[in-house]
Design an enzyme around this catalytic site. Structure first.
Site, PDB file in Angstrom:
ATOM      1  N   GLU A  38     -15.569 -23.091 -17.767  1.00 22.72           N
ATOM      2  CA  GLU A  38     -15.284 -23.693 -16.459  1.00 22.72           C
ATOM      3  C   GLU A  38     -14.323 -24.885 -16.652  1.00 22.72           C
ATOM      4  O   GLU A  38     -14.418 -25.595 -17.655  1.00 22.72           O
ATOM      5  CB  GLU A  38     -16.624 -24.180 -15.879  1.00 22.72           C
ATOM      6  CG  GLU A  38     -16.559 -24.915 -14.586  1.00 22.72           C
ATOM      7  CD  GLU A  38     -17.970 -25.413 -14.159  1.00 22.72           C
ATOM      8  OE1 GLU A  38     -18.919 -25.392 -14.986  1.00 22.72           O
ATOM      9  OE2 GLU A  38     -18.107 -25.810 -12.994  1.00 22.72           O
ATOM     10  N   LYS A 109     -15.918 -21.326  -7.049  1.00 21.77           N
ATOM     11  CA  LYS A 109     -17.344 -21.590  -7.271  1.00 21.77           C
ATOM     12  C   LYS A 109     -18.092 -21.837  -5.954  1.00 21.77           C
ATOM     13  O   LYS A 109     -17.729 -22.716  -5.170  1.00 21.77           O
ATOM     14  CB  LYS A 109     -17.491 -22.802  -8.191  1.00 21.77           C
ATOM     15  CG  LYS A 109     -18.919 -23.083  -8.655  1.00 21.77           C
ATOM     16  CD  LYS A 109     -18.910 -24.247  -9.656  1.00 21.77           C
ATOM     17  CE  LYS A 109     -20.290 -24.492 -10.269  1.00 21.77           C
ATOM     18  NZ  LYS A 109     -20.254 -25.620 -11.227  1.00 21.77           N
ATOM     19  N   CYS A 144     -20.942 -21.041 -13.781  1.00 19.52           N
ATOM     20  CA  CYS A 144     -21.970 -21.997 -14.196  1.00 19.52           C
ATOM     21  C   CYS A 144     -23.178 -22.058 -13.262  1.00 19.52           C
ATOM     22  O   CYS A 144     -23.967 -21.133 -13.229  1.00 19.52           O
ATOM     23  CB  CYS A 144     -21.321 -23.369 -14.383  1.00 19.52           C
ATOM     24  SG  CYS A 144     -22.285 -24.430 -15.492  1.00 19.52           S
TER      25      CYS A 144
END
Ligand code: ACM
Length: 265
Positions: A38, A109, A144
């Site tokens: 990330e 995200k 994540c």
């Protein structure tokens, strides 16, 4: 099909160093697909939108287009986190780049972790699977903290993913409990590219604890990195082996679902 996960330590706000490092890792790769952490081009611990704005890039700019060029030249799929600018929005994104650029896209995200909410907008892409016909791979991406929401992996699996990849900057160890289960219950390969190192802003330090991992569709660990070292791990996968979701004569983990009994928001 060979998948590699590259674990390294990006230097905070040093794009020149990070991008050169990433491009060297990709250039040295002999895999079909490589996954990087990330926010790999910038480091993680931004403190404001103004700061992200300075380091974010659009998909028309240098880094994304350079990765597209490398992907084409090397016939490699690249998934890597970067700070994305799109109009007046700022996203914690993953570039999902295929050799054949008509398949390339970004994942933004969905679930923002900790202070990311002060720096980024919530992702607006949803969870999409790209059916890359030239290699018969159906690829889903999350980032994540999305791991805390089993719906993310489930959605990608129900949309047909064979492999879920997760560029990450993980600061706890508890995800190791969850990710093999996501692989098993969805019968998908699952690859987490974590980073190593620490980042300090003012009086707060984040420690990223590596241990990047690749799981098979039965939840078995195929490869795992160390906690503090920069390294590239790999595994051989067969995407076609994830598509039949039955595990005995009578049971199929997708056909057996009873959706009307499950919680709907
Ligand atoms: C995280 O989402 N970077 C923990």
């Amino acid at each position: 099909m060979k998948i590699q996960v590259a674990q390294f330590c990006p230097r905070l706000l040093d794009k020149t160093y990070n991008i050169e490092k990433i491009n060297n890792i990709i250039s040295d790769s002999d895999a079909d697909i490589i996954v990087l952490p990330e926010l790999a081009t910038t480091g993680y611990f931004f403190t404001s939108r103004e700061e992200v704005e300075k380091y974010a890039e659009t998909t028309e700019e240098g880094t994304y287009t350079k990765w597209q060029q490398i992907a084409k030249e090397k016939d490699i799929i690249i998934v890597a986190g970067f700070a994305e600018k799109a109009g007046d929005k700022l996203f914690n994104s993953a570039a999902v780049i295929f050799p054949d650029e008509e398949y390339s896209s970004v994942y933004r995200k969905t679930h923002l972790f900790y202070k990311e909410r002060f720096c980024f907008d919530k992702g607006d892409t949803g969870f999409e699977v790209i059916d890359y016909e030239p290699k018969d791979l159906r690829l889903g991406t999350m980032i994540c903290y999305d791991w805390r929401f089993p719906e993310a992996a489930r959605t990608l699996a129900l949309k047909g993913a064979d492999l879920i990849v997760s560029p990450s900057n993980l600061v706890t160890d508890v995800w190791h409990i969850s990710t093999p289960s996501r692989a098993l219950e969805n019968k998908v390969y699952f690859a987490v590219a974590n980073r190593v190192g620490t980042e300090k802003r003012e009086d707060e330090e984040l420690y990223f604890n590596g241990k990047s991992a690749i799981y098979s569709y039965n939840g078995q660990l195929m490869s795992k990195a160390e906690e503090t070292t920069e390294e590239v791990i790999f595994a051989e996968i067969n995407p076609l082996s994830t598509r039949n979701k039955s595990f005995n004569e009578y049971n199929d983990i997708f056909k057996d679902r009873e959706s009307e009994l499950y919680w709907q928001d």
